[in-house]
Design a protein around this motif. Structure first.
Motif, PDB file in Angstrom:
ATOM      1  N   ILE A 228       6.780 -12.964  -8.602  1.00 52.29           N
ATOM      2  CA  ILE A 228       6.920 -11.501  -8.572  1.00 52.29           C
ATOM      3  C   ILE A 228       6.603 -10.978  -7.177  1.00 52.29           C
ATOM      4  O   ILE A 228       7.332 -10.140  -6.637  1.00 52.29           O
ATOM      5  CB  ILE A 228       6.020 -10.862  -9.644  1.00 52.29           C
ATOM      6  CG1 ILE A 228       6.573 -11.167 -11.036  1.00 52.29           C
ATOM      7  CG2 ILE A 228       5.911  -9.354  -9.429  1.00 52.29           C
ATOM      8  CD1 ILE A 228       5.637 -10.813 -12.169  1.00 52.29           C
TER       9      ILE A 228
ATOM     10  N   ASN B 198       9.471  -9.243  -4.687  1.00 56.16           N
ATOM     11  CA  ASN B 198       9.295  -7.888  -4.153  1.00 56.16           C
ATOM     12  C   ASN B 198       9.135  -7.879  -2.639  1.00 56.16           C
ATOM     13  O   ASN B 198       9.639  -6.987  -1.962  1.00 56.16           O
ATOM     14  CB  ASN B 198       8.093  -7.212  -4.811  1.00 56.16           C
ATOM     15  CG  ASN B 198       8.365  -6.868  -6.249  1.00 56.16           C
ATOM     16  OD1 ASN B 198       9.493  -6.577  -6.633  1.00 56.16           O
ATOM     17  ND2 ASN B 198       7.338  -6.912  -7.063  1.00 56.16           N
TER      18      ASN B 198
ATOM     19  N   HIS C 150      12.499  -9.239  -1.118  1.00 55.03           N
ATOM     20  CA  HIS C 150      13.643  -8.522  -1.676  1.00 55.03           C
ATOM     21  C   HIS C 150      14.752  -9.516  -2.033  1.00 55.03           C
ATOM     22  O   HIS C 150      15.918  -9.344  -1.676  1.00 55.03           O
ATOM     23  CB  HIS C 150      14.142  -7.448  -0.700  1.00 55.03           C
ATOM     24  CG  HIS C 150      14.856  -6.338  -1.378  1.00 55.03           C
ATOM     25  ND1 HIS C 150      14.202  -5.359  -2.065  1.00 55.03           N
ATOM     26  CD2 HIS C 150      16.169  -6.062  -1.508  1.00 55.03           C
ATOM     27  CE1 HIS C 150      15.073  -4.517  -2.561  1.00 55.03           C
ATOM     28  NE2 HIS C 150      16.282  -4.924  -2.241  1.00 55.03           N
TER      29      HIS C 150
ATOM     30  N   CYS D 105      11.075 -10.991 -13.954  1.00 55.12           N
ATOM     31  CA  CYS D 105      11.527 -11.540 -12.667  1.00 55.12           C
ATOM     32  C   CYS D 105      13.044 -11.460 -12.533  1.00 55.12           C
ATOM     33  O   CYS D 105      13.557 -11.075 -11.475  1.00 55.12           O
ATOM     34  CB  CYS D 105      11.064 -12.985 -12.514  1.00 55.12           C
ATOM     35  SG  CYS D 105       9.302 -13.159 -12.199  1.00 55.12           S
TER      36      CYS D 105
ATOM     37  N   ARG E 210      13.948  -7.858 -11.861  1.00 52.55           N
ATOM     38  CA  ARG E 210      13.688  -7.470 -10.465  1.00 52.55           C
ATOM     39  C   ARG E 210      14.750  -8.053  -9.530  1.00 52.55           C
ATOM     40  O   ARG E 210      15.160  -7.402  -8.571  1.00 52.55           O
ATOM     41  CB  ARG E 210      12.303  -7.930 -10.014  1.00 52.55           C
ATOM     42  CG  ARG E 210      11.164  -7.142 -10.565  1.00 52.55           C
ATOM     43  CD  ARG E 210      11.207  -5.674 -10.231  1.00 52.55           C
ATOM     44  NE  ARG E 210      11.351  -5.450  -8.814  1.00 52.55           N
ATOM     45  CZ  ARG E 210      11.798  -4.320  -8.275  1.00 52.55           C
ATOM     46  NH1 ARG E 210      12.136  -3.310  -9.025  1.00 52.55           N
ATOM     47  NH2 ARG E 210      11.921  -4.196  -6.974  1.00 52.55           N
TER      48      ARG E 210
ATOM     49  N   ASN F  98      17.091  -5.779  -7.178  1.00 48.56           N
ATOM     50  CA  ASN F  98      17.226  -6.058  -5.745  1.00 48.56           C
ATOM     51  C   ASN F  98      18.685  -6.286  -5.363  1.00 48.56           C
ATOM     52  O   ASN F  98      19.134  -5.857  -4.299  1.00 48.56           O
ATOM     53  CB  ASN F  98      16.392  -7.268  -5.346  1.00 48.56           C
ATOM     54  CG  ASN F  98      14.911  -6.993  -5.390  1.00 48.56           C
ATOM     55  OD1 ASN F  98      14.485  -5.851  -5.520  1.00 48.56           O
ATOM     56  ND2 ASN F  98      14.124  -8.030  -5.313  1.00 48.56           N
TER      57      ASN F  98
ATOM     58  N   TYR G 138      17.986  -3.416   3.549  1.00 54.92           N
ATOM     59  CA  TYR G 138      18.477  -4.283   2.479  1.00 54.92           C
ATOM     60  C   TYR G 138      20.001  -4.344   2.445  1.00 54.92           C
ATOM     61  O   TYR G 138      20.568  -5.264   1.876  1.00 54.92           O
ATOM     62  CB  TYR G 138      17.964  -3.797   1.126  1.00 54.92           C
ATOM     63  CG  TYR G 138      16.461  -3.645   1.097  1.00 54.92           C
ATOM     64  CD1 TYR G 138      15.638  -4.731   1.404  1.00 54.92           C
ATOM     65  CD2 TYR G 138      15.862  -2.439   0.795  1.00 54.92           C
ATOM     66  CE1 TYR G 138      14.268  -4.599   1.398  1.00 54.92           C
ATOM     67  CE2 TYR G 138      14.486  -2.301   0.781  1.00 54.92           C
ATOM     68  CZ  TYR G 138      13.693  -3.381   1.082  1.00 54.92           C
ATOM     69  OH  TYR G 138      12.339  -3.250   1.078  1.00 54.92           O
TER      70      TYR G 138
END
Length: 137
Positions: free
Chosen positions: A26, A30, A33, A88, A91, A95, A115
């Motif tokens: 995690i 994060n 990214h 996960c 996320r 992303n 990003y």
């Protein structure tokens, strides 16, 4: 010490290791990214498959009297393990969607541009383009 106790202790240690692995995942997802890829999904699935495997082994070595209690424990561990896996993957998907380059997103999201750059460079051949062509992207 009986085999079932050793197996249950090993399962307990793996559950702690599993939680640590997913909290590291995690943080990594994060911080870096990261987005969805074959490698990221494989890396996420491997600890979960091992958790299910260790539970199966523990189930095989559990005596018949404790199976009912162990079944509830396994359901709880599997649910918590799957929720960490699902978070996960979620996320990674977020992303991925935040990283897709669009002109509108580039113009409106100054902080999120970092990003978008990877997707911009992967999707468009910028080398050899004129400045005007790049601006029209």
């Amino acid at each position: 010490m009986s085999v079932s106790k050793i197996v249950n202790y090993a399962l307990s240690l793996y559950v702690l290791l599993y939680a640590l692995i997913y909290f590291i995942y995690i943080f990594f997802i994060n911080f870096v990214h990261a987005s969805i890829s074959f490698m990221s999904i494989a890396a996420l699935l491997l600890p979960f498959i091992l958790l299910l495997f260790f539970q199966w082994i523990s189930w095989k070595y559990t005596d018949h009297d404790n199976k009912r209690k162990m079944k509830n424990r396994f359901m709880l561990l599997s649910s918590l393990g799957f929720s960490l896996l699902f978070y996960c993957v979620f996320r990674l998907g977020v992303n991925e969607s935040e990283s897709r380059f669009t002109t509108e997103r580039w113009l409106n999201d100054d902080k999120g541009r970092v990003y978008l750059v990877d997707d911009l460079m992967n999707e468009h051949e910028l080398i050899g383009m004129t400045k005007d062509k790049v601006f029209t992207l």
